[in-house]
Design a protein around this motif. Structure first.
Motif, mmCIF file in Angstrom:
data_model
loop_
_atom_site.group_PDB
_atom_site.id
_atom_site.type_symbol
_atom_site.label_atom_id
_atom_site.label_comp_id
_atom_site.label_asym_id
_atom_site.label_seq_id
_atom_site.Cartn_x
_atom_site.Cartn_y
_atom_site.Cartn_z
ATOM 1 N N LEU A 159 0.836 -1.208 0.000
ATOM 2 C CA LEU A 159 0.000 0.000 0.000
ATOM 3 C C LEU A 159 0.867 1.252 0.000
ATOM 4 O O LEU A 159 0.657 2.167 -0.793
ATOM 5 N N MET A 181 1.463 7.244 2.543
ATOM 6 C CA MET A 181 0.131 7.296 3.140
ATOM 7 C C MET A 181 0.260 7.578 4.619
ATOM 8 O O MET A 181 1.320 7.364 5.204
ATOM 9 N N ASP A 183 -5.438 6.202 6.684
ATOM 10 C CA ASP A 183 -5.726 5.722 5.331
ATOM 11 C C ASP A 183 -5.272 4.280 5.129
ATOM 12 O O ASP A 183 -5.957 3.493 4.479
ATOM 13 N N ILE A 184 -4.101 3.951 5.682
ATOM 14 C CA ILE A 184 -3.605 2.574 5.581
ATOM 15 C C ILE A 184 -4.593 1.642 6.279
ATOM 16 O O ILE A 184 -5.005 0.615 5.731
ATOM 17 N N LYS A 200 -7.847 1.222 4.251
ATOM 18 C CA LYS A 200 -7.677 0.364 3.082
ATOM 19 C C LYS A 200 -7.640 -1.106 3.484
ATOM 20 O O LYS A 200 -8.310 -1.949 2.888
ATOM 21 N N GLY A 251 -10.953 -2.272 4.653
ATOM 22 C CA GLY A 251 -11.838 -2.400 3.504
ATOM 23 C C GLY A 251 -11.646 -3.721 2.770
ATOM 24 O O GLY A 251 -12.597 -4.290 2.236
ATOM 25 N N HIS A 252 -10.423 -4.211 2.773
ATOM 26 C CA HIS A 252 -10.126 -5.480 2.114
ATOM 27 C C HIS A 252 -10.294 -6.670 3.063
ATOM 28 O O HIS A 252 -9.961 -7.802 2.682
#
Lengths: 209, 135
Positions: free
Chosen positions: B43, B49, B53-54, B57, B60-61
């Motif tokens: 990432l 980043m 935000d990390i 992400k 989210g996955h």
């Protein structure tokens, strides 16, 4: 947002996490805590839900701390750099090492910076106050600040220097005492906090063993 | 396997489904542990980043359940020299800590990408007959 950031639940969360990270070197636990703190304020500023939502998505302080324990790489530094002997020798060299052919202080300095029981600012204070330890302070108070040079008119006689005054005699007595006491005070402080952190690290290691 | 158990409608079969889900959760927890740090490297490798935000992400996955566990990981990656961090002004208010990949981090990521490629193909190949089996 300001009201959110002051939420007692956040300070409670951070306090609990700090306690659970207590066995780590200070800089490591502070880095983690800082990351979590920024995460919380960023998430709240962005409107990612309530304080409870943000704290919930972080997971419990226990889970976060367990993430450290589960690290493959040993999180703690080599134990000898966290030992009582290391802390005592480093501070002794730092304070009195200057008397050992002027070199001993550097051993103390190396010990201080390689040690795991001190925070960054403590290492900086230990370095700048005072270089050379007590020996360094003695040099400072005896450094000549004024003297008179007398040369003969004809130039036949070599110039004579007399009336040397050192910093220690020109400064008020209190300043001289303070200069001499400074390395000792800093040394005692470093020894106290160093030993306290060393003990808590050892206790934590015994608990997890 | 799971759909087969549900179709049977029996009590035992339902218990079997729950058991299967437990195993699936357990497996993915263990798998995540091994790859999470490389996912973080990947990432960050796409551009620096910051923490939130990390975490977003990865979550989210479905790779991160407790976002807080990211920070001990980031601290470790930084200590081992794979990741670098710097404080930078952000568009909105307070400065933020941005993470970027070091050359050593790029090497580690490239190594993982190669190994993962081989590994995932091998596992997929071996699993193929299992997945194709009518249940």
């Amino acid at each position: 947002m300001m009201n959110n950031a002051d939420d007692p639940n956040i300070s409670k969360y951070l306090h609990e996490l700090a306690t659970r990270l207590g066995h780590l070197p200070a800089e490591q636990s502070e880095e983690i805590l800082q990351g979590i703190k920024d995460h919380i304020s960023d998430a709240l500023a962005r409107g990612n839900g309530s304080v409870a939502d943000v704290l919930g998505s972080l997971g419990s302080p226990e889970e976060v701390a367990r993430g450290v324990a589960g690290d493959r790489v040993p999180a703690a530094s080599p134990p000898w750099r966290t030992s009582t002997l290391w802390v005592v020798l480093s501070t002794m060299f730092l304070v009195f090492g200057g008397f050992i052919v002027g070199f001993g202080w550097f051993f103390g300095l190396a010990g201080l910076w390689m040690g795991t029981c001190w925070k960054l600012w403590e290492k900086i204070v230990g370095t700048v106050a005072l270089p050379g330890g007590i020996a360094g302070a003695l040099v400072v108070v005896t450094v000549p600040v004024s003297y008179e040079v007398v040369t003969s008119d004809s130039g036949a006689m070599p110039p004579t220097v007399f009336g040397i005054e050192s910093l220690g005699t020109t400064l008020p007595i209190i300043a001289t005492v303070a200069t001499l006491a400074l390395p000792l005070v800093v040394g005692v402080y470093l020894l106290t906090v160093g030993l306290r952190r060393e003990q808590s690290t050892m206790r934590a290691a015994q608990l997890t063993a | 396997m799971i759909s087969g158990s549900v179709l049977a409608f029996g009590k035992e079969a339902l218990q079997g489904t729950v058991h299967c889900m437990d195993i699936a959760a357990n497996v993915s927890t263990n798998l995540r542990k091994g790859v999470l740090e490389y996912c973080v490297l990947a990432l960050i490798g796409n551009g620096e980043m910051y923490g939130l935000d990390i975490a977003g992400k990865l979550r989210g996955h479905g790779l991160l359940t407790s976002e807080g566990t990211l920070y001990p990981l980031l601290a470790r990656l930084r200590r081992s020299g794979l990741v670098d961090s710097s404080w930078r002004e952000s568009g909105q208010g307070a400065p933020r800590k941005y993470y970027s990949l070091t050359p050593a981090g790029q090497d580690a990521l490239a190594g993982f990408v190669d190994a993962w490629d081989v590994f995932s193909h091998s596992v997929s190949d071996i699993l193929k007959p299992v997945g194709g089996q009518p249940s």
